[in-house]
Each structure stands twice: as structure tokens, then as C-alpha cells.
Design a protein around this motif. Structure first.
Motif, short mmCIF file in Angstrom:
data_model
loop_
_atom_site.label_atom_id
_atom_site.label_comp_id
_atom_site.label_asym_id
_atom_site.label_seq_id
_atom_site.Cartn_x
_atom_site.Cartn_y
_atom_site.Cartn_z
N TRP A 146 -1.08 -15.83 31.42
CA TRP A 146 0.25 -15.97 30.82
C TRP A 146 1.18 -16.78 31.72
O TRP A 146 1.98 -17.58 31.23
CB TRP A 146 0.86 -14.60 30.54
CG TRP A 146 0.24 -13.84 29.43
CD1 TRP A 146 -0.10 -12.52 29.42
CD2 TRP A 146 -0.12 -14.33 28.12
NE1 TRP A 146 -0.65 -12.16 28.22
CE2 TRP A 146 -0.67 -13.25 27.41
CE3 TRP A 146 -0.03 -15.57 27.50
CZ2 TRP A 146 -1.12 -13.38 26.10
CZ3 TRP A 146 -0.50 -15.70 26.20
CH2 TRP A 146 -1.03 -14.61 25.52
N VAL A 147 1.09 -16.57 33.03
CA VAL A 147 1.92 -17.36 33.94
C VAL A 147 1.55 -18.84 33.81
O VAL A 147 2.42 -19.72 33.79
CB VAL A 147 1.76 -16.89 35.39
CG1 VAL A 147 2.39 -17.87 36.37
CG2 VAL A 147 2.40 -15.51 35.57
N GLY A 148 0.26 -19.12 33.69
CA GLY A 148 -0.17 -20.50 33.46
C GLY A 148 0.40 -21.06 32.18
O GLY A 148 0.87 -22.21 32.14
N TYR A 149 0.37 -20.27 31.11
CA TYR A 149 0.95 -20.70 29.84
C TYR A 149 2.45 -20.95 29.97
O TYR A 149 2.98 -21.94 29.45
CB TYR A 149 0.72 -19.62 28.77
CG TYR A 149 -0.66 -19.57 28.19
CD1 TYR A 149 -1.56 -20.60 28.38
CD2 TYR A 149 -1.08 -18.48 27.43
CE1 TYR A 149 -2.84 -20.55 27.83
CE2 TYR A 149 -2.34 -18.42 26.87
CZ TYR A 149 -3.22 -19.47 27.07
OH TYR A 149 -4.47 -19.41 26.52
N ILE A 150 3.14 -20.04 30.67
CA ILE A 150 4.60 -20.18 30.83
C ILE A 150 4.93 -21.45 31.61
O ILE A 150 5.80 -22.24 31.22
CB ILE A 150 5.18 -18.94 31.53
CG1 ILE A 150 5.10 -17.72 30.61
CG2 ILE A 150 6.64 -19.18 31.94
CD1 ILE A 150 5.37 -16.41 31.31
N LEU A 151 4.22 -21.67 32.72
CA LEU A 151 4.46 -22.87 33.52
C LEU A 151 4.16 -24.13 32.71
O LEU A 151 4.90 -25.12 32.79
CB LEU A 151 3.60 -22.84 34.78
CG LEU A 151 3.95 -21.76 35.82
CD1 LEU A 151 2.94 -21.77 36.96
CD2 LEU A 151 5.36 -21.97 36.36
N ALA A 152 3.08 -24.09 31.93
CA ALA A 152 2.73 -25.25 31.12
C ALA A 152 3.80 -25.53 30.06
O ALA A 152 4.17 -26.68 29.82
CB ALA A 152 1.38 -25.03 30.45
N THR A 153 4.28 -24.46 29.43
CA THR A 153 5.29 -24.63 28.39
C THR A 153 6.60 -25.14 28.98
O THR A 153 7.25 -26.03 28.42
CB THR A 153 5.54 -23.30 27.66
OG1 THR A 153 4.28 -22.79 27.17
CG2 THR A 153 6.47 -23.50 26.47
N VAL B 75 6.54 -14.11 28.44
CA VAL B 75 7.27 -13.38 29.48
C VAL B 75 7.26 -11.89 29.19
O VAL B 75 7.03 -11.06 30.09
CB VAL B 75 8.72 -13.90 29.59
CG1 VAL B 75 9.56 -12.98 30.45
CG2 VAL B 75 8.73 -15.32 30.18
N VAL B 76 7.49 -11.51 27.95
CA VAL B 76 7.44 -10.09 27.60
C VAL B 76 6.04 -9.53 27.80
O VAL B 76 5.85 -8.40 28.26
CB VAL B 76 7.92 -9.88 26.15
CG1 VAL B 76 7.77 -8.41 25.74
CG2 VAL B 76 9.37 -10.31 26.00
N ALA B 77 5.02 -10.34 27.50
CA ALA B 77 3.63 -9.90 27.68
C ALA B 77 3.31 -9.63 29.15
O ALA B 77 2.44 -8.80 29.45
CB ALA B 77 2.66 -10.94 27.12
#
Length: 442
Positions: A171-178, A293-295
Motif C-alpha cells: 500500500w505504501v508503494g501504491y500511495i507513493l506511486a499515486t 491510507v486508511v487500509a
């Protein structure tokens, strides 16, 4: 006390420092952040710009080609899972974790360096396919290696919690990518297509360096070292797991359909919202970030819950919840109802998928014996995920044939979640099983 149990006890007391469980969790967290930062910047780029960069002459089908290339990596993932499983079960989990990290980091950086179709013609998408296959090989072995390493280091009553940190890294990877794509999406169109999309790919080098430093501090587990010293490591792990636990491999294949929701909601949802409904891309990217982020909070809670009440109730409940919630999300996208889109993502991603996503790495790992744990999980998971990779292009084709309707996405996702729930329900509970008894089916 058996020879194996005695050796395991001796190895644990003499070789493994007390912080190895935390180090392995951190290594899994950082590695997954890189792997899935890389995967998701590709997904975002394929939805937003790749049709214009690599398929400018394809017209309306350029988006279909671009989404199809997103799924190409999933073809390589079973092979990557097989290779990583073979190496990880024979030579150790730590080494394969370092290798997968290197392959992913280098391939992603090189994608950012590719020339456009206008510059070199067909060579551009050809090189993109090759690098995308390298990404698939890498990610095919990443989670199974990290999960096995962390599971075998973790305290017996907190295996799911410790293992879930690799998923939180995703999820952190997804957040940084987004976040990276929110920044470049604000550029003028000409600059975005010319060079802006490349920046997120180049930034992956930073995470790669951090991940390599951390992973070099982690040791292989006592469970694997014991097998190695006893001379009982599998010579051909795939053959052993198919001979001894074939039904568990099949179970994992179908249970892995739970991951479909993570592709249809943020990836196809982004594509449908921006290209069909006309919702601003930055709005949808923020929707995704909020869900992720909530996840980050709900996933460790779900993993801890499974350490207390069992893996199966959490996995089955999360699947069924997600199967229902996707209908709200895709209806809201079709109606351009932004508040309800946020609500739909929170229900789909932060609750439903968070429940399954945080628990399946420990459950899939616990189904298999130490001798072929990485192989069993990797091969089963990656074969199951082939459907996940191609779900956006399958749904896009069905939707286009039905007047760009939103319901094919909801139906496809719901069916996948229900199949996963049935596969999990057919399996045994593992959360109280001692490490040296995992994989024993009788």
C-alpha cells in the motif's frame, strides 16, 4: 524430542538474534513498497499516457493495447514464482528477496528511459514488453519469499500480524506511486507525454537502494537452516509440492482470485472514470490514496484479528463484503458521484480487501511445509493472479461491447471474490498450527 525439533531449538538459540523477526518484517515492508510502487506507476501510466506514447497510431484501441500490456507481467509471474520458489526453497529465502528487488528496480528504471513510438517505431513497445516481463518475473517471487521469511521468524501467536507488514508495504508503494503521478499529471499535456511520466520510474532507484541495504541485514530462518543442515531440503520443490500437496496448490490458485478487486477498483476504476465518465484524473488518484491510507490502519487490525479468531473467518468475510461493495463503487463512478466514490473505495479497499489482503500471505504460507513453502505459495498465487492481471482488459472489452456499461466490472469482481471465498472455505484452519506441523495434511 525429535532430531529435527532439537536442532531447530538449538539453531534458534544460537543463530537468530531477537530482532530478526522485526528485521524480516521491515525487509518485507520496504521490498514490497518498491515492487508495488513499480507495478502501480506502470498501471497509472498505462491508464493515463502509454496509449499516446507507445501506441499513437492505434486510435481508440490504443487504450486497450496499453491495458493489455499491464497484464503482460502477469504472464511472467508464474514463471517468476517457480524460479523464486525453487531458489528460495533450495538456497534460502534471503537471497531470493535480494534478487527480486534488483530485477524489479533495474527494469522499472529502464522503462523510464525508453524512447517513444514516434522516435523508434515498433521497437519502443517491444522493449516495453520485455521490461514488463522482467517486472513480472520479479514480483512473481517477491511476496512468497518475503512471507515465508517473515512467517518463519515471527512469534507463533502473531504470524499474520508480522507477515502483514509486507502487504502494508504494498500500500505504501501504491500511495507513493499515486502521489508521484498526481505531481506529474498536473503538468501541461505536452510535457506529461514528452517526459513527465518518466520521473516516477526514475525515482524508484531511491527505494531500491534503501531496500537492498535493509535486506542484507536479514538472516535466513531457523526453519530453513534446520532443513538444510539435516539434508532434507527439496531437490525439486515443485515436484515435491505437487506430489504431496496438490490440492493446496489448486486451493491457492482459486483463493488468489481475492486480489482481483485490487485491480478492478483502482486500475480499471481509474480508467473508466477518466476515459468514459470524464472525471478528472487527479480526483480519482486522490480517491485511491485515501483508500490506501486508511487500509494502512485496517490491515494490521485485520491481521491481528485473524491471529485471534482464525484465518478463514476473516478471509471469507472480507471476500463477501468486497463482492457486495464493488456495486456501490462502480455505480458511483458511472454517476460521477464523488462522495459516494470515496465511500465505495473505503468499503471495497479499506475494509473488504484489507481483510483478505492482510491475511492471505500468512494463510497461503501456512498451508505448505517448510521444504517447499515458497514454491507452493508462489506457484499457486501467481497462477491465480493471471486472471487479475488481465481483468482490466477483459472488463474493458465486455464494457465496450455493452455501450461502456459499468456493470461488467461489478459482476466480474463479485464472481472472483465468491470463488475465492469458496476455495478458502474448503481448506483447513492454520492459525494455531505449530510451525513444524504446517503442511501436514493428515
Amino acid at each position: 524430542m525429535s532430531t529435527k525439533t532439537a536442532l531447530l531449538s538449538e539453531t534458534a538459540s544460537t543463530r537468530a538474534p531477537g530482532n530478526q523477526s522485526k528485521r524480516s518484517s521491515l525487509a518485507g515492508f520496504i521490498g514490497s513498497a518498491l515492487e508495488y510502487y513499480d507495478m502501480y506507476i506502470y498501471a497509472s501510466a498505462s491508464a493515463l499516457v502509454f496509449a499516446r506514447v507507445f501506441f499513437p497510431d492505434a486510435g481508440a484501441t490504443g487504450l486497450l493495447y496499453s491495458l493489455g500490456l499491464y497484464g503482460v507481467a502477469y504472464i511472467a509471474r508464474p514463471l517468476g514464482g517457480f524460479l523464486a520458489g525453487h531458489l528460495g526453497d533450495r538456497f534460502g529465502r534471503r537471497n531470493i528477496m535480494i534478487l527480486t528487488l534488483l530485477v524489479m528496480g533495474i527494469a522499472t528504471f529502464l522503462i523510464g528511459c525508453l524512447p517513444s513510438y514516434d522516435s523508434v517505431g515498433i521497437l519502443a513497445p517491444t522493449m516495453l514488453i520485455i521490461l514488463r516481463l522482467c517486472q513480472g518475473l520479479s514480483v512473481g517471487g517477491e511476496l512468497s519469499g518475503a512471507s515465508s521469511l517473515t512467517l518463519e521468524h515471527a512469534p507463533a501467536n502473531r504470524r499474520a500480524l508480522y507477515t502483514s507488514w509486507a502487504i502494508n508495504g504494498i500500500w505504501v508503494g501504491y500511495i507513493l506511486a499515486t502521489l508521484a503521478f498526481i505531481g506529474v499529471a498536473a503538468l501541461p499535456e505536452e510535457q506529461l507525454v514528452a517526459w513527465g511520466w518518466r520521473v516516477p520510474f526514475w525515482l524508484s532507484a531511491v527505494i531500491l537502494i534503501v531496500g537492498l541495504v535493509i535486506r542484507r541485514t536479514v538472516r535466513d530462518t531457523e526453519a530453513f537452516t534446520t532443513e538444510k543442515e539435516l539434508g532434507t531440503t527439496a531437490k525439486v520443490p515443485l515436484g515435491d509440492v505437487l506430489r504431496n500437496q496438490p490440492f493446496d496448490v489448486i486451493r491457492v490458485i482459486f483463493a488468489a482470485f481475492l486480489v482481483v478487486i485490487s485491480t478492478t477498483v483502482p486500475v480499471y476504476g481509474l480508467t473508466y472514470a477518466t476515459n468514459v465518465v470524464g472525471i478528472d484524473a487527479s480526483t480519482m488518484l486522490w480517491v485511491v490514496i485515501v483508500g490506501y491510507v486508511v487500509a494502512l490502519v485496517t490491515q494490521p487490525l485485520m491481521a491481528s484479528l485473524s491471529d485471534k479468531i482464525g484465518r478463514k473467518p476473516v478471509l471469507i468475510g472480507g471476500n463477501l463484503f468486497g463482492a457486495a461493495a464493488v456495486w456501490l463503487f462502480f455505480w458511483a463512478v458511472a454517476e460521477a458521484n464523488i462522495p459516494m466514490i470515496f465511500a465505495g473505495v473505503l468499503l471495497c479497499v479499506s475494509i473488504g480487501f484489507a481483510a483478505t489482503n492482510s491475511v492471505y500471505p500468512s494463510y497461503f504460507s501456512e498451508l505448505f511445509s517448510t521444504r517447499y513453502r515458497v514454491t507452493g505459495m508462489a506457484v499457486g498465487l501467481q497462477l491465480g493472479l493471471v486472471l487479475t492481471g488481465f481483468s482490466p482488459v477483459i472488463i474493458q472489452a465486455i464494457s465496450a461491447a455493452n455501450g461502456n456499461a459499468w456493470w461488467p466490472a461489478a459482476v466480474f469482481t463479485s464472481v472472483a471474490c465468491v470463488i475465492s471465498a469458496i476455495a478458502i472455505a474448503s481448506g483447513r484452519e492454520t492459525y494455531k498450527t505449530p510451525l513444524d506441523r504446517l503442511g501436514v495434511t493428515r
